[in-house]
Design a protein around this motif. Structure first.
Motif, mmCIF file in Angstrom:
data_model
loop_
_atom_site.group_PDB
_atom_site.id
_atom_site.type_symbol
_atom_site.label_atom_id
_atom_site.label_comp_id
_atom_site.label_asym_id
_atom_site.label_seq_id
_atom_site.Cartn_x
_atom_site.Cartn_y
_atom_site.Cartn_z
ATOM 1 N N GLU A 50 -16.938 25.281 -11.813
ATOM 2 C CA GLU A 50 -16.756 26.672 -10.932
ATOM 3 C C GLU A 50 -17.780 27.608 -11.267
ATOM 4 O O GLU A 50 -18.027 28.281 -10.152
ATOM 5 C CB GLU A 50 -15.444 27.175 -11.619
ATOM 6 N N TYR A 51 -18.471 27.415 -12.094
ATOM 7 C CA TYR A 51 -19.612 28.265 -12.182
ATOM 8 C C TYR A 51 -20.830 27.581 -12.419
ATOM 9 O O TYR A 51 -21.164 26.691 -13.057
ATOM 10 C CB TYR A 51 -19.441 29.234 -13.558
ATOM 11 N N ASP A 52 -22.288 28.206 -11.953
ATOM 12 C CA ASP A 52 -23.671 27.892 -12.476
ATOM 13 C C ASP A 52 -24.349 28.962 -13.166
ATOM 14 O O ASP A 52 -23.968 30.019 -13.018
ATOM 15 C CB ASP A 52 -24.464 27.632 -10.888
ATOM 16 N N LYS A 62 -19.427 29.180 -7.971
ATOM 17 C CA LYS A 62 -20.131 28.347 -6.909
ATOM 18 C C LYS A 62 -19.537 28.757 -5.593
ATOM 19 O O LYS A 62 -20.417 28.706 -4.553
ATOM 20 C CB LYS A 62 -19.583 27.175 -7.090
ATOM 21 N N SER A 63 -18.551 29.616 -5.532
ATOM 22 C CA SER A 63 -17.865 30.117 -4.115
ATOM 23 C C SER A 63 -18.387 31.434 -3.958
ATOM 24 O O SER A 63 -18.202 32.097 -2.862
ATOM 25 C CB SER A 63 -16.250 30.230 -4.380
#
Length: 224
Positions: A50-52, A62-63
């Motif tokens: 979900e996260y970078d 990511k969104s």
């Protein structure tokens, strides 16, 4: 004073990744010194699906949408579907909630923005906490240091609470609306569902469900 506790100001603690900080502390300004370490601790545990971690200690969902011209210094967490617009400047120690908006030339420093907060146009938000769906109009800012450089006090009428801190900005409850060009002076506390008129200079505590026209003209919304 009960009116300025986390429990009174924020009824949507499920609308921030930092909910535990508010549950473990009585007053919102007590959270401010703990934001840095909290981000470092939680950031390492965020889902890589979900996260970078776009650079050291900066985790971006990511969104989320981040303009190429925006600058984010760590530590910081940018939540799902958040929007970081052109030339936004995030100086660090910042948690930006889900679907929050940080706009053109807005500067953040040592802050928690709950989900769906909007600071969309030329805002400075420092050493502050903005509750769920609160909104700051264009050019409105939080002032976080007193001109005499003394420690910030929280004033509720004639009563005062010592923060023992030099830098405290504003604490906005859920659904607060701040009008364009307003200044929230150090230690300002605005209760839930309150509206601040444009070009206001706010100091001290403003009751929930109020309309702030000027310092000596604050009316309950049900009487407006």
């Amino acid at each position: 004073m009960q009116r300025v506790t986390n429990q009174a100001l924020f009824q949507h603690l499920d609308k921030t990744i930092a909910s535990v900080l508010f549950e473990e502390n009585t007053y919102p300004w007590e959270v401010l010194p703990k934001i840095h370490d909290f981000i470092l601790e939680v950031g390492m545990l965020l889902s890589k699906e979900e996260y970078d971690e776009v650079k050291e200690h900066v985790w971006v969902a990511k969104s989320a949408t981040v303009a190429p011209t925006a600058f984010i210094n760590g530590p910081a967490i940018i939540g799902p579907e958040a929007e970081i617009r052109h030339c936004a400047f995030i100086r660090g120690n910042a948690i930006v909630g889900e679907k929050a908006v940080v706009g053109n030339s807005t500067e953040l420093k040592n802050v928690i923005l709950f989900d769906r907060v909007q600071v969309p146009h030329y805002n400075y938000v420092g050493d502050s906490i903005l509750g769920y769906k609160s909104h700051m109009g264009a050019g409105s800012i939080t002032s976080n240091v007193k001109s005499d450089k003394k420690l910030v006090e929280i004033r509720i009428g004639d009563y005062k609470i010592e923060t023992r801190m030099k830098k405290v900005g504003a604490m906005l409850g859920d659904y607060v609306e701040v009008g364009c060009g307003s200044i929230l002076n150090p230690g300002s506390i605005v209760g839930r569902h309150t509206n601040i008129y444009p070009l206001s200079s706010v100091r001290g505590y403003v009751d929930a469900h109020s309309i702030y026209k000027k310092r000596n003209e604050i009316v309950p919304k049900d009487e407006y």
